[in-house]
Design an enzyme around this catalytic site. Structure first.
Site, PDB file in Angstrom:
ATOM      1  N   ARG A   1      37.785  36.824  -7.671  1.00  0.00           N
ATOM      2  CA  ARG A   1      38.558  36.599  -8.910  1.00  0.00           C
ATOM      3  C   ARG A   1      37.577  36.529 -10.060  1.00  0.00           C
ATOM      4  O   ARG A   1      36.636  35.726 -10.034  1.00  0.00           O
ATOM      5  CB  ARG A   1      39.370  35.302  -8.853  1.00  0.00           C
ATOM      6  CG  ARG A   1      39.887  34.898 -10.236  1.00  0.00           C
ATOM      7  CD  ARG A   1      40.832  33.727 -10.236  1.00  0.00           C
ATOM      8  NE  ARG A   1      42.139  34.116  -9.713  1.00  0.00           N
ATOM      9  CZ  ARG A   1      43.250  33.402  -9.917  1.00  0.00           C
ATOM     10  NH1 ARG A   1      43.212  32.277 -10.612  1.00  0.00           N
ATOM     11  NH2 ARG A   1      44.399  33.812  -9.418  1.00  0.00           N
TER      12      ARG A   1
ATOM     13  N   GLN B   1      49.461  38.861  -6.200  1.00  0.00           N
ATOM     14  CA  GLN B   1      50.650  38.185  -6.738  1.00  0.00           C
ATOM     15  C   GLN B   1      51.909  39.054  -6.547  1.00  0.00           C
ATOM     16  O   GLN B   1      53.007  38.543  -6.295  1.00  0.00           O
ATOM     17  CB  GLN B   1      50.419  37.906  -8.232  1.00  0.00           C
ATOM     18  CG  GLN B   1      51.583  37.256  -8.961  1.00  0.00           C
ATOM     19  CD  GLN B   1      51.706  35.766  -8.696  1.00  0.00           C
ATOM     20  OE1 GLN B   1      50.740  35.037  -8.752  1.00  0.00           O
ATOM     21  NE2 GLN B   1      52.915  35.315  -8.400  1.00  0.00           N
TER      22      GLN B   1
ATOM     23  N   ASP C   1      54.900  34.698 -18.207  1.00  0.00           N
ATOM     24  CA  ASP C   1      53.562  34.196 -17.880  1.00  0.00           C
ATOM     25  C   ASP C   1      53.032  33.511 -19.133  1.00  0.00           C
ATOM     26  O   ASP C   1      53.599  33.665 -20.228  1.00  0.00           O
ATOM     27  CB  ASP C   1      52.676  35.398 -17.465  1.00  0.00           C
ATOM     28  CG  ASP C   1      51.294  34.992 -16.944  1.00  0.00           C
ATOM     29  OD1 ASP C   1      51.062  33.780 -16.715  1.00  0.00           O
ATOM     30  OD2 ASP C   1      50.433  35.880 -16.787  1.00  0.00           O
TER      31      ASP C   1
ATOM     32  N   CYS D   1      54.424  33.448 -12.375  1.00  0.00           N
ATOM     33  CA  CYS D   1      53.314  33.413 -11.415  1.00  0.00           C
ATOM     34  C   CYS D   1      52.696  32.016 -11.322  1.00  0.00           C
ATOM     35  O   CYS D   1      52.095  31.671 -10.308  1.00  0.00           O
ATOM     36  CB  CYS D   1      52.247  34.426 -11.807  1.00  0.00           C
ATOM     37  SG  CYS D   1      51.658  34.224 -13.499  1.00  0.00           S
TER      38      CYS D   1
ATOM     39  N   ARG E   1      52.920  33.265  -1.968  1.00  0.00           N
ATOM     40  CA  ARG E   1      51.546  33.729  -2.154  1.00  0.00           C
ATOM     41  C   ARG E   1      50.764  33.605  -0.841  1.00  0.00           C
ATOM     42  O   ARG E   1      49.982  34.467  -0.482  1.00  0.00           O
ATOM     43  CB  ARG E   1      50.819  32.897  -3.226  1.00  0.00           C
ATOM     44  CG  ARG E   1      51.349  32.981  -4.643  1.00  0.00           C
ATOM     45  CD  ARG E   1      51.284  34.353  -5.225  1.00  0.00           C
ATOM     46  NE  ARG E   1      49.962  34.967  -5.115  1.00  0.00           N
ATOM     47  CZ  ARG E   1      48.857  34.619  -5.816  1.00  0.00           C
ATOM     48  NH1 ARG E   1      48.944  33.672  -6.721  1.00  0.00           N
ATOM     49  NH2 ARG E   1      47.708  35.239  -5.652  1.00  0.00           N
TER      50      ARG E   1
HETATM   51  N1  NVA Z   1      47.827  35.896 -16.931  1.00  0.00           N
HETATM   52  C1  NVA Z   1      47.361  34.694 -16.281  1.00  0.00           C
HETATM   53  C2  NVA Z   1      47.746  34.695 -14.842  1.00  0.00           C
HETATM   54  C3  NVA Z   1      47.355  33.474 -14.076  1.00  0.00           C
HETATM   55  C4  NVA Z   1      47.749  33.545 -12.633  1.00  0.00           C
HETATM   56  C5  NVA Z   1      45.859  34.561 -16.437  1.00  0.00           C
HETATM   57  O1  NVA Z   1      45.150  35.555 -16.238  1.00  0.00           O
HETATM   58  O2  NVA Z   1      45.389  33.475 -16.783  1.00  0.00           O
HETATM   59  N1   CP Z   2      49.447  32.607  -9.776  1.00  0.00           N
HETATM   60  C1   CP Z   2      48.132  32.365  -9.570  1.00  0.00           C
HETATM   61  O1   CP Z   2      47.322  33.282  -9.376  1.00  0.00           O
HETATM   62  O2   CP Z   2      47.802  31.059  -9.599  1.00  0.00           O
HETATM   63  P1   CP Z   2      46.314  30.462  -9.538  1.00  0.00           P
HETATM   64  O3   CP Z   2      45.638  30.824 -10.848  1.00  0.00           O
HETATM   65  O4   CP Z   2      46.505  28.995  -9.370  1.00  0.00           O
HETATM   66  O5   CP Z   2      45.592  31.081  -8.389  1.00  0.00           O
END
Ligand code: NVA
Ligand code: CP
Length: 331
Positions: free
Chosen positions: A108, A138, A232, A273, A318
């Site tokens: 990530r 997701q 979101d 999400c 998830r």
């Molecule tokens: N768009 C959000 C999604 C988090 C799961 C982010 O990137 O922070």
């Molecule tokens: N939806 C999601 O990816 O949540 P986290 O940022 O907690 O992993």
């Protein structure tokens, strides 16, 4: 044709056929049933995976960890604060080292190029746990959740994303809906719409799937008759906090509230999400309230807690879907 994803990386859904995506949703359902019935499924005993997080996470991290343990694997979690990653060693070098030790790598972070680069060099499957551009794991959970609520089939459903339609989640939703034949609607201000080239790619996919992609700034046009309303947060991880003022102004008209849900189909569901700013119980939520007087942001507490909300089923899914992705690519 039988689906075989063994040895593949999972970087973005554009790399997968509709059959492969449907297979992962089906497999997620099977893992969910095994978990619910308490049936052990340590199918990957003896393997090890490593999770690299350059951004914070609750759901994705815990899903990979629990999925790994349930499948009988060893799991290592690394963040920039507890490894050489980023500061003393490039992500690319880190991955090449870890590829010698582990059977799979979750990443990530920021750029999509980086996760693609990792996969090109690691020699083992790499899973994208979210980049600035896409959030593919997701999507399998989201489509599983939609299927659970529309058992007659998801093809042809109207799926609306409200708000910051240029972010990673919106991009990925547009891709998965286009692959699986849903009618995707991005509803937000013109300058927060997905990139034109991605829209064009998705519209081409729709010619095969029977789906469609609509971009609109009209909440009424978007939400009337919708089956799924999704939103979101308005400022994503990695974006500067100074953006909040501008985004609040731009995106407030696209908040998901009771009026928006009333436009949708009677059987419509609300998805997010997560994490979500629907109340004042978070540090950032409280700060925004103090600065801008907004007690809730992208969704009202009423909708988030209401009968059409499926956000916690979605969060649970998830774990089942990440287990399916890991299993399918490592088996
Ligand atoms: N768009 C959000 C999604 C988090 C799961 C982010 O990137 O922070
Ligand atoms: N939806 C999601 O990816 O949540 P986290 O940022 O907690 O992993």
């Amino acid at each position: 044709m039988p689906v075989n994803l063994s040895g593949r990386s999972f970087l973005k859904l554009l790399d997968f056929t509709p059959d492969e995506i449907r297979y992962l949703i089906r497999l997620s359902k099977q893992f969910k049933n095994l978990k619910l019935s308490g049936t052990p499924h340590k199918y990957l005993e003896g393997k090890n995976i490593v999770l690299l997080f350059e951004k914070t996470s609750t759901r994705t991290r815990c899903s990979f960890e629990v999925a790994g343990y349930d499948l009988g694997m060893g799991v290592t979690y690394l963040d920039p604060g507890s490894s050489q990653m980023g500061k003393k060693e490039s992500i690319e070098d880190t991955a090449r080292v870890l590829g010698r030790m582990y059977d799979g790598i979750e990443y990530r972070g920021y750029s999509q190029e980086l996760v693609e680069e990792l996969a090109a060099n690691a020699g083992v499957p790499v899973w994208n746990g979210l980049t600035d551009e896409f959030h593919p794991t997701q999507m399998i959970a989201d489509m599983l959740t939609v299927e659970e609520n529309f058992p007659g089939g998801i093809k042809g459903l109207k799926f609306v994303f409200m708000g910051d339609a240029r972010n990673n989640v919106a991009n990925s939703l547009m891709v998965v809906c286009s692959k699986l034949g849903l009618h995707f609607v991005a509803c937000g201000p013109e300058d927060r719409m997905p990139e034109e080239s991605l829209v064009a790619t998705c519209r081409e996919l729709c010619e095969q799937s029977g789906g469609s992609v609509t971009l609109t700034s009209s909440v009424e046009e978007a939400c009337t008759g919708a089956h799924v309303i999704y939103t979101d947060i308005w400022v994503s991880m990695g974006e500067p906090t100074e953006l909040w003022a501008e985004r609040i102004k731009l995106l407030s008209p696209y908040q998901v509230n009771a009026d928006v849900m009333a436009l949708a189909s009677d059987d419509a569901i609300f998805l997010h999400c997560l994490p979500s700013f629907h109340d004042l119980k978070t540090t950032i939520g409280a700060e925004i309230y103090e600065k801008f007087g907004l007690p809730e942001m992208e969704v009202t507490d009423e909708v988030f807690e209401g009968p059409q909300s499926r956000v916690f089923d979605e969060a649970e899914n998830r774990m089942h879907s990440i287990k399916a992705i890991v299993y399918a690519t490592l088996r």
